[in-house]
Scaffold this motif. Structure first.
Motif, PDB file in Angstrom:
ATOM      1  N   ARG A 116       4.011  -2.927   7.466  1.00  0.00           N
ATOM      2  CA  ARG A 116       4.871  -3.911   5.883  1.00  0.00           C
ATOM      3  C   ARG A 116       4.343  -5.035   5.927  1.00  0.00           C
ATOM      4  O   ARG A 116       4.689  -5.844   5.417  1.00  0.00           O
ATOM      5  CB  ARG A 116       6.336  -3.831   7.346  1.00  0.00           C
ATOM      6  CG  ARG A 116       6.891  -4.033   6.576  1.00  0.00           C
ATOM      7  CD  ARG A 116       7.694  -4.350   7.176  1.00  0.00           C
ATOM      8  NE  ARG A 116       8.906  -2.999   7.658  1.00  0.00           N
ATOM      9  CZ  ARG A 116       9.537  -2.611   7.727  1.00  0.00           C
ATOM     10  NH1 ARG A 116      10.666  -3.530   7.632  1.00  0.00           N
ATOM     11  NH2 ARG A 116       9.969  -1.301   7.731  1.00  0.00           N
ATOM     12  N   SER A 117       3.216  -5.932   6.933  1.00  0.00           N
ATOM     13  CA  SER A 117       2.778  -7.137   6.829  1.00  0.00           C
ATOM     14  C   SER A 117       1.835  -7.416   5.751  1.00  0.00           C
ATOM     15  O   SER A 117       1.936  -7.648   4.815  1.00  0.00           O
ATOM     16  CB  SER A 117       2.748  -7.961   7.789  1.00  0.00           C
ATOM     17  OG  SER A 117       1.539  -7.087   8.140  1.00  0.00           O
ATOM     18  N   ARG A 141       2.058  -4.775   3.180  1.00  0.00           N
ATOM     19  CA  ARG A 141       2.996  -4.539   1.938  1.00  0.00           C
ATOM     20  C   ARG A 141       2.868  -5.649   1.741  1.00  0.00           C
ATOM     21  O   ARG A 141       3.071  -5.907   0.057  1.00  0.00           O
ATOM     22  CB  ARG A 141       3.779  -3.498   1.624  1.00  0.00           C
ATOM     23  CG  ARG A 141       2.958  -2.646   2.725  1.00  0.00           C
ATOM     24  CD  ARG A 141       3.754  -0.994   2.462  1.00  0.00           C
ATOM     25  NE  ARG A 141       4.339  -0.671   1.320  1.00  0.00           N
ATOM     26  CZ  ARG A 141       3.298   0.720   0.196  1.00  0.00           C
ATOM     27  NH1 ARG A 141       2.928   0.461   1.071  1.00  0.00           N
ATOM     28  NH2 ARG A 141       4.595   0.960   0.108  1.00  0.00           N
ATOM     29  N   GLN A 142       3.674  -6.271   2.677  1.00  0.00           N
ATOM     30  CA  GLN A 142       4.538  -8.040   1.810  1.00  0.00           C
ATOM     31  C   GLN A 142       3.602  -8.709   1.109  1.00  0.00           C
ATOM     32  O   GLN A 142       3.724  -9.184   0.736  1.00  0.00           O
ATOM     33  CB  GLN A 142       5.286  -8.481   3.292  1.00  0.00           C
ATOM     34  CG  GLN A 142       6.321  -9.211   2.421  1.00  0.00           C
ATOM     35  CD  GLN A 142       7.337  -8.880   1.280  1.00  0.00           C
ATOM     36  OE1 GLN A 142       7.579  -8.321   1.370  1.00  0.00           O
ATOM     37  NE2 GLN A 142       7.610  -9.680   0.650  1.00  0.00           N
ATOM     38  N   LEU A 194       2.173  -7.463  -2.246  1.00  0.00           N
ATOM     39  CA  LEU A 194       3.013  -7.520  -3.136  1.00  0.00           C
ATOM     40  C   LEU A 194       3.548  -9.146  -3.623  1.00  0.00           C
ATOM     41  O   LEU A 194       3.831  -9.760  -4.716  1.00  0.00           O
ATOM     42  CB  LEU A 194       4.823  -6.647  -3.086  1.00  0.00           C
ATOM     43  CG  LEU A 194       4.640  -5.020  -2.661  1.00  0.00           C
ATOM     44  CD1 LEU A 194       5.886  -4.380  -1.800  1.00  0.00           C
ATOM     45  CD2 LEU A 194       4.008  -4.426  -3.847  1.00  0.00           C
ATOM     46  N   CYS A 195       3.503 -10.229  -3.043  1.00  0.00           N
ATOM     47  CA  CYS A 195       3.379 -11.120  -2.837  1.00  0.00           C
ATOM     48  C   CYS A 195       2.785 -12.289  -3.520  1.00  0.00           C
ATOM     49  O   CYS A 195       2.608 -13.280  -3.973  1.00  0.00           O
ATOM     50  CB  CYS A 195       4.287 -11.992  -1.891  1.00  0.00           C
ATOM     51  SG  CYS A 195       6.073 -11.486  -1.218  1.00  0.00           S
ATOM     52  N   GLU A 232       3.500   3.390   4.910  1.00  0.00           N
ATOM     53  CA  GLU A 232       4.696   3.230   4.802  1.00  0.00           C
ATOM     54  C   GLU A 232       5.283   2.828   5.748  1.00  0.00           C
ATOM     55  O   GLU A 232       6.879   3.420   5.722  1.00  0.00           O
ATOM     56  CB  GLU A 232       5.167   3.385   4.135  1.00  0.00           C
ATOM     57  CG  GLU A 232       4.305   4.232   1.761  1.00  0.00           C
ATOM     58  CD  GLU A 232       5.724   4.716   1.187  1.00  0.00           C
ATOM     59  OE1 GLU A 232       6.578   4.175   1.313  1.00  0.00           O
ATOM     60  OE2 GLU A 232       5.070   5.042   0.535  1.00  0.00           O
TER      61      GLU A 232
END
Length: 146
Positions: free
Chosen positions: A110-111, A113-114, A117-118, A145
């Protein structure tokens, strides 16, 4: 490969001879795929992330990513934020190497992916930003995911 041989190759990674450093990187990368022996130098690779020389940072990124499979989850998570900061490294080539190898950090989930995305790619030229965007899309497809 023996510990002393690995240590000699690791030392070349930060030397001034770029040909020798690249050859050492290739040797260590191949050894990292075959065994956990290179992971003993995890801290040295993490320290390379802070080097002022782009190629040294890039070598550190590669070897951290290759050895994430052998490192403990705590080791990976401790270093992950520093690694993710290179998604927008001052040099676009280093940012691309970071993004392309990020999926090797299975624990990142998750980290990672974040962070992808940012990522603010506005510091790069349009051509490099579009390459990074493509790399980010590819990395997102390969990340779990979680």
């Amino acid at each position: 490969m023996e510990h002393e041989q690995i240590a000699a190759q690791v030392k070349k990674l930060t030397g001034k001879n770029n040909d020798a450093a690249y050859a050492a990187l290739c040797t260590l990368e191949a050894e990292s795929e075959a065994s956990a022996a290179v992971c003993a130098f995890w801290d040295a690779f993490a320290a390379m992330l802070d080097d002022k020389r782009t190629y040294v940072r890039m070598r550190g990124m590669v070897l951290l990513a290759c050895n994430a499979q052998w490192a403990g989850p705590e080791q990976v998570m401790e270093m992950l934020e520093r690694y993710l900061a290179h998604i927008t490294d001052e040099k676009a080539a280093a940012a691309r190497w970071c993004v392309q190898r990020l999926p090797l950090f299975a624990a990142a989930g998750r980290s990672a992916r974040q962070a992808l995305l940012c990522a603010d790619l506005s510091r790069y030229s349009e051509s490099m930003a579009s390459l990074l965007e493509r790399d980010i899309r590819a990395a997102l497809k390969r990340l779990p995911e979680k």
